[in-house]
Design a protein around this motif. Sequence first.
Motif, PDB file in Angstrom:
ATOM      1  N   PHE A  79       6.742   7.367  -1.049  1.00 27.85           N
ATOM      2  CA  PHE A  79       8.189   7.305  -1.312  1.00 27.85           C
ATOM      3  C   PHE A  79       8.857   6.194  -0.514  1.00 27.85           C
ATOM      4  CE2 PHE A  79       7.856  11.787  -2.873  1.00 27.85           C
ATOM      5  CZ  PHE A  79       8.399  11.550  -4.133  1.00 27.85           C
ATOM      6  N   VAL A  80       8.409   5.965   0.715  1.00 28.73           N
ATOM      7  CA  VAL A  80       8.971   4.883   1.525  1.00 28.73           C
ATOM      8  C   VAL A  80       8.688   3.535   0.874  1.00 28.73           C
ATOM      9  CG1 VAL A  80       8.795   3.651   3.719  1.00 28.73           C
ATOM     10  CG2 VAL A  80       8.909   6.148   3.704  1.00 28.73           C
ATOM     11  N   VAL A  81       7.448   3.339   0.434  1.00 35.87           N
ATOM     12  CA  VAL A  81       7.092   2.080  -0.226  1.00 35.87           C
ATOM     13  C   VAL A  81       7.862   1.922  -1.538  1.00 35.87           C
ATOM     14  CG1 VAL A  81       5.207   0.743  -1.252  1.00 35.87           C
ATOM     15  CG2 VAL A  81       4.804   2.063   0.836  1.00 35.87           C
ATOM     16  N   VAL A 108      -3.575  -0.095  -2.551  1.00 37.38           N
ATOM     17  CA  VAL A 108      -2.541  -0.589  -3.472  1.00 37.38           C
ATOM     18  C   VAL A 108      -1.378  -1.213  -2.706  1.00 37.38           C
ATOM     19  CG1 VAL A 108      -1.177   1.551  -3.672  1.00 37.38           C
ATOM     20  CG2 VAL A 108      -1.269  -0.046  -5.590  1.00 37.38           C
ATOM     21  N   ILE A 109      -1.072  -0.676  -1.513  1.00 35.34           N
ATOM     22  CA  ILE A 109      -0.031  -1.292  -0.687  1.00 35.34           C
ATOM     23  C   ILE A 109      -0.451  -2.700  -0.276  1.00 35.34           C
ATOM     24  CG2 ILE A 109       1.117  -1.203   1.568  1.00 35.34           C
ATOM     25  CD1 ILE A 109       1.226   1.826   1.286  1.00 35.34           C
ATOM     26  N   ALA A 110      -1.718  -2.841   0.134  1.00 34.68           N
ATOM     27  CA  ALA A 110      -2.222  -4.167   0.510  1.00 34.68           C
ATOM     28  C   ALA A 110      -2.151  -5.124  -0.672  1.00 34.68           C
ATOM     29  CB  ALA A 110      -3.663  -4.047   1.014  1.00 34.68           C
ATOM     30  N   GLY A 131      -9.824  -0.899 -11.341  1.00 36.44           N
ATOM     31  CA  GLY A 131      -9.607  -0.742 -12.779  1.00 36.44           C
ATOM     32  C   GLY A 131      -8.126  -0.747 -13.123  1.00 36.44           C
ATOM     33  N   SER A 132      -7.329  -0.080 -12.285  1.00 36.28           N
ATOM     34  CA  SER A 132      -5.874  -0.041 -12.494  1.00 36.28           C
ATOM     35  C   SER A 132      -5.261  -1.421 -12.305  1.00 36.28           C
ATOM     36  CB  SER A 132      -5.235   0.953 -11.525  1.00 36.28           C
ATOM     37  OG  SER A 132      -5.718   2.260 -11.724  1.00 36.28           O
ATOM     38  N   PHE A 163       3.704   1.006 -11.165  1.00 40.12           N
ATOM     39  CA  PHE A 163       2.272   0.826 -10.930  1.00 40.12           C
ATOM     40  C   PHE A 163       1.811   1.640  -9.731  1.00 40.12           C
ATOM     41  CE2 PHE A 163      -1.020  -1.720  -8.653  1.00 40.12           C
ATOM     42  CZ  PHE A 163      -2.056  -1.503  -9.542  1.00 40.12           C
ATOM     43  N   LEU A 164       2.556   1.577  -8.633  1.00 40.92           N
ATOM     44  CA  LEU A 164       2.220   2.322  -7.422  1.00 40.92           C
ATOM     45  C   LEU A 164       2.150   3.818  -7.688  1.00 40.92           C
ATOM     46  CD1 LEU A 164       1.951   2.610  -4.282  1.00 40.92           C
ATOM     47  CD2 LEU A 164       4.451   2.669  -4.211  1.00 40.92           C
ATOM     48  N   VAL A 165       3.166   4.349  -8.340  1.00 36.49           N
ATOM     49  CA  VAL A 165       3.224   5.788  -8.612  1.00 36.49           C
ATOM     50  C   VAL A 165       2.063   6.223  -9.503  1.00 36.49           C
ATOM     51  CG1 VAL A 165       4.558   7.620  -9.725  1.00 36.49           C
ATOM     52  CG2 VAL A 165       5.714   5.928  -8.306  1.00 36.49           C
ATOM     53  N   CYS A 166       1.793   5.464 -10.543  1.00 31.04           N
ATOM     54  CA  CYS A 166       0.716   5.819 -11.474  1.00 31.04           C
ATOM     55  C   CYS A 166      -0.644   5.802 -10.776  1.00 31.04           C
ATOM     56  CB  CYS A 166       0.706   4.847 -12.659  1.00 31.04           C
ATOM     57  SG  CYS A 166       2.098   5.049 -13.787  1.00 31.04           S
ATOM     58  N   VAL A 167      -0.871   4.809  -9.925  1.00 30.35           N
ATOM     59  CA  VAL A 167      -2.163   4.700  -9.233  1.00 30.35           C
ATOM     60  C   VAL A 167      -2.361   5.859  -8.264  1.00 30.35           C
ATOM     61  CG1 VAL A 167      -3.469   3.332  -7.572  1.00 30.35           C
ATOM     62  CG2 VAL A 167      -2.366   2.209  -9.488  1.00 30.35           C
TER      63      VAL A 167
END
Length: 220
Positions: A74-76, A143-145, A200-201, A92-96
């Motif tokens: 949530f912070v990101v 994913v953050i990186a 893959g994502s 994209f972040l949420v789905c991954v």
Amino acid sequence: MNNRKLELSKTLMISIVCAISFGLIAVFVSNTKIKNFDNTMINLIQGLESPQLTTIMKLFTMIGNGFSIAIITFVVMFILYIFLGHRTELVFLVCVVIGSSLLNTLLKLIFKRARPDINRIAEAHGYSFPSGHSMAAFTLYGVIAFLLWKHVPTAVGRVTIIILSSLFITLIGVSRIYLGVHYPSDILGGYLMSACWLTGSIWIYQRYLERSKRIRSTHE
């Protein structure tokens, strides 16, 4: 364009290799052929036990639990939406992250591996393979990186991102072995499946961006 296609192909290839590697580990786990590896690593890691190290390992396990992962996500999301305005990256972040959690739940139900019961320092419930903590940590910090990499222009900044994300991923996984709630093969399997899911994502996401870019260019 050819270089871009080559990068996409490499990303997809990494995903496939990780999926195959996970499958091999799953076969070994099912046939109990990986016991020697697990026992050796457990003895090595738990042999380092001390009150101070136990405190540190419990801290990293806490960082990798579901509540902490949700808070960090949530912070990101807040940063992406409010400060950067990157709505596509937010989705994209949420789905991954959510997809990784659902995938881990499904895999645990498929393999139904019992947790280790030797030198249990912490309590944990549910099945053991693959590790939910290791999958969540690899997915989230990976994913953050990936997302931050595109916005950090310097080599030093990018190297720092890789080092920090790798450190968190590794220590969260090791903490689960140290605390006696996962086999090392659970952690390795979690890393491999998460790497498969994440790459893959990313492949799908980058193809979507390329397609959107082509559509916009044709309408200009």
